[in-house]
Enzyme design. Sequence first.
Site, PDB file in Angstrom:
ATOM      1  N   GLU A  16       0.843  -1.401  -0.124  1.00 41.59           N
ATOM      2  CA  GLU A  16       0.086   0.118  -0.023  1.00 41.59           C
ATOM      3  C   GLU A  16       0.676   1.290   0.027  1.00 41.59           C
ATOM      4  O   GLU A  16       0.303   2.469  -0.074  1.00 41.59           O
ATOM      5  CB  GLU A  16      -0.841   0.039   1.304  1.00 41.59           C
ATOM      6  CG  GLU A  16      -2.042  -1.147   1.042  1.00 41.59           C
ATOM      7  CD  GLU A  16      -3.065  -1.244   2.525  1.00 41.59           C
ATOM      8  OE1 GLU A  16      -4.001  -0.931   2.313  1.00 41.59           O
ATOM      9  OE2 GLU A  16      -2.157  -1.644   3.208  1.00 41.59           O
TER      10      GLU A  16
ATOM     11  N   ASP B  64     -12.017  -4.235  -3.278  1.00 42.39           N
ATOM     12  CA  ASP B  64     -13.141  -5.075  -2.932  1.00 42.39           C
ATOM     13  C   ASP B  64     -14.366  -4.566  -2.549  1.00 42.39           C
ATOM     14  O   ASP B  64     -14.431  -3.127  -2.129  1.00 42.39           O
ATOM     15  CB  ASP B  64     -13.006  -6.325  -1.947  1.00 42.39           C
ATOM     16  CG  ASP B  64     -12.701  -5.734  -0.524  1.00 42.39           C
ATOM     17  OD1 ASP B  64     -13.660  -5.602  -0.020  1.00 42.39           O
ATOM     18  OD2 ASP B  64     -11.555  -5.396  -0.344  1.00 42.39           O
TER      19      ASP B  64
HETATM   20  N1  ADE Z   1      -9.768  -3.217   3.550  1.00 43.14           N
HETATM   21  C1  ADE Z   1      -9.793  -3.547   2.199  1.00 43.14           C
HETATM   22  N2  ADE Z   1     -11.064  -4.270   2.198  1.00 43.14           N
HETATM   23  C2  ADE Z   1     -11.733  -4.350   3.503  1.00 43.14           C
HETATM   24  C3  ADE Z   1     -12.896  -5.039   3.910  1.00 43.14           C
HETATM   25  N3  ADE Z   1     -13.466  -5.946   2.926  1.00 43.14           N
HETATM   26  N4  ADE Z   1     -12.814  -5.003   5.305  1.00 43.14           N
HETATM   27  C4  ADE Z   1     -11.992  -4.360   5.882  1.00 43.14           C
HETATM   28  N5  ADE Z   1     -11.144  -3.703   5.634  1.00 43.14           N
HETATM   29  C5  ADE Z   1     -10.837  -3.848   4.213  1.00 43.14           C
END
Ligand code: ADE
Length: 271
Positions: free
Chosen positions: A30, A233
């Site tokens: 990141e 996501d």
């Molecule tokens: N960081 C990236 N995706 C995430 C998720 N689905 N839940 C918590 N932190 C995250």
Amino acid sequence: MKGLDMLLSSSVGTSGAQRPLGILAALPEELGDLLDAMRAGSGVQTVTHGRREYHVGSVHGVRCVVTLARIGKVAAAATVSALIHAFNIEAIVFAGVAGGVGRAVKIGDIVVSDALLQHDLDASPLFPRFEVPLLGIARFAADPALAAQLAAACERFVAQEGAALAARFGTQMPRVHRGLVISGDQFVASAAAVEALRDAQPDALAVEMEGAAIAQVCYEYGVPCAVVRTISDTADDHAPASFESFLSEIAGTYSTGILQRFLQDFANTRG
Ligand code: ADE
């Protein structure tokens, strides 16, 4: 003299006129190429403190302390507290990925936070749900000027590299959103869980695991902070696989492009 004391009394420490900017992410991917760019552009001194490595130097014209917070609110709060106390940073920028919560927020989009809240904090009925007990605050504001500068860097990144990124990774043309980011000590990975977050915080754009903890510590010490998150996501049942591939293949390209533009601009505006 121990490493940290030595560093603090040296010229790359905190004794100069300009205090360093703290830049952090949870995981190495990141940070993009930030540490390599820092090593290429200046001497870097690395100090180990509280099981974290703090890299002190200059990158894209800005004196910085760069470190990895690791995952979760406690890790993030401990790291930012060390940045404030041991490195006398001027402001904090956090970069990383997040799950999309807002219905218009797609994988590959970017969210720059205006406010941050801990979605798993609940001391009710003693205090209202989400409120930090004894502070009386649930939502911590990002620093408006820093967030605006970060958002402008994201817009420039998307205008200059968005089409190529979308073609390369098979995503749609990225968009930049501004608004609420929520944080908790859970990786959110089911349709039911993300729906519950939407019900609880209808204006939430993204969910992650560090931002609101950093914003709370910064608020308590009066340190400006800003958070930028690329959507890896949509926090549903596909989230684990989507997160893994986005993190390993794409996240670094975003962080590299955004942080480079932000830091160059920050160096110019600060003079
Ligand atoms: N960081 C990236 N995706 C995430 C998720 N689905 N839940 C918590 N932190 C995250």
